[in-house]
Design an enzyme around this catalytic site. Structure first.
Site, PDB file in Angstrom:
ATOM      1  N   GLU A  42      -6.406  -7.255  -1.306  1.00  0.00           N
ATOM      2  CA  GLU A  42      -6.796  -7.134   0.103  1.00  0.00           C
ATOM      3  C   GLU A  42      -8.123  -6.409   0.200  1.00  0.00           C
ATOM      4  OE1 GLU A  42      -3.746  -5.663   2.813  1.00  0.00           O
ATOM      5  OE2 GLU A  42      -5.272  -4.533   3.909  1.00  0.00           O
ATOM      6  N   GLU A  72       0.822  -1.205   0.000  1.00  0.00           N
ATOM      7  CA  GLU A  72       0.000   0.000   0.000  1.00  0.00           C
ATOM      8  C   GLU A  72       0.857   1.256   0.000  1.00  0.00           C
ATOM      9  OE1 GLU A  72      -2.837  -0.177   3.209  1.00  0.00           O
ATOM     10  OE2 GLU A  72      -4.176  -1.525   2.116  1.00  0.00           O
TER      11      GLU A  72
END
Length: 371
Positions: free
Chosen positions: A296, A204
């Site tokens: 995710e 991320e």
């Protein structure tokens, strides 16, 4: 995942591999997977880390168990905006993401992964190896070994594996560029003969622009390709892998300036109680021109905790099914947060099947995967 409770690392390595996994009975394909397609402490510098252990020579792995996801689909590749199987047909992989290996080292083991494949009927597992926060940077050799063990265990079951270089804090992936080069050079060479491994190079990215993320990707991908020219690589996107939405941008910065590499997909992460119409509209629009992979997602808020919004999660998964976008749910763990799919203490045992060991979010995803 841009939220973490303070968890205590137990420092216990993954369970040892067991023999005879190729003989496990694997259920046949599920309807959703095979439906027809639609018309993570060390100084935060970039100095070169200590050299990793010598890379073991890659060996030819055993064939995947008959009927397993890898047996059915073979080596994956990107074709247009889809993930495709060895025959060139679009395929949607559905599975689970581990939590950080340093936080829940007992939860990825032969028994849990066997349940994931045979009882949950999942297609893959994502192995989340944090870089900071007590992860890889503290013990490169140890965490590399844990990743290798998880890959070998999952491979014996015929599961696909996403190896996740879990960059989170700091959000600039270039801080970990040398670590990424070292890690991927080693593990890609070791597992190059496998047909079931996908590489996620930065979980991320956050607080940096797309140009920075793109530069990182174009320096790391060639390292992987030197050892493993054929596997799919997943590239994180701006704003905690939100295609920039969480930082006021959108997918056009990627479509206007894509990574200069082939056989790649761009990641998108969502948490159903926080991310709804705006994010779903972005994914729908972006999927027309970008190959996307939801590596995710969660059923709760972006904190990874709080009440589950199962209605929103269902709307999300229905959308991903229509668009043929693969997904992994966070997290395959037994922590106190609502994102954990197992009840507390489950990972200390050997029983991971059925619903009595599951939380609300665990029951939700198991039911969905078994459809």
């Amino acid at each position: 995942m841009h939220r973490r409770a303070a968890l205590t690392s137990t420092g216990v390595a993954l369970a040892a591999l067991v023999a005879g996994w190729a003989a496990l009975t694997v259920p046949t394909a599920n309807a959703e997977t095979d439906a027809a397609p639609p018309a993570a402490t060390s100084p935060a510098g970039t100095g070169t880390p200590a050299a990793p252990p010598a890379t073991a020579a890659a060996t030819t792995p055993a064939a995947a168990p008959v009927g397993s996801p890898v047996d059915r689909h073979g080596r994956l590749r990107v074709c247009g905006v889809h993930l495709c199987d060895a025959a060139g047909e679009p395929v949607q992989l559905r599975g689970m993401s581990s939590h950080g290996l340093q936080f829940f080292p007992d939860c990825l083991n032969p028994d849990s992964l066997a349940a994931l494949r045979t009882d949950w009927r999942a297609d893959f597992v994502r192995v989340a190896m944090y870089v900071q926060e007590g992860g890889f940077a503290t013990d490169p050799a140890g965490f590399t070994r844990r990743v290798d063990e998880a890959v070998e265990t999952a491979s014996a079951l015929g599961l696909y594996v996403v190896v996740d270089f879990h960059v989170l804090t700091p959000g600039d992936p270039l801080v970990n560029l040398d670590r990424a080069r070292s890690f991927f050079a080693e593990v890609a060479a070791r597992h190059a003969a496998r047909t079931n491994v996908l590489w996620e190079i930065a979980n991320e990215p956050n607080g940096v622009d797309w140009a920075t993320i793109k530069s990182y990707a174009e320096q790391v991908i060639p390292v992987i390709r030197a050892a493993d020219p054929d596997s799919v690589v997943l590239v994180g996107t701006r704003g905690f892998s939100s295609l920039g939405v969480s930082e006021g941008a959108d997918e056009t910065e990627v479509t206007d300036d894509p990574v200069d590499a082939g056989n790649i997909m761009y990641t998108f992460h969502f948490y159903a109680a926080s991310h709804r119409d705006l994010q779903r509209e972005t994914v729908t629009r972006a999927a027309r021109s970008l190959p996307l992979f939801v590596s995710e997602f969660g059923t709760q808020t972006f904190t990874g905790d709080g009440p589950n919004d199962l209605d929103s999660a269902t709307t999300w998964l229905d959308l991903l099914q229509r668009l043929r976008i693969s997904y992994a749910m966070w997290s395959f763990s037994d922590g106190p947060e609502s994102n954990s799919v197992f009840r507390r203490g489950t990972c200390a045992g050997t029983d991971f099947t059925g619903t009595t060991v599951l939380t609300e979010s665990g029951e939700f995803i198991r039911t969905r995967l078994r459809r």
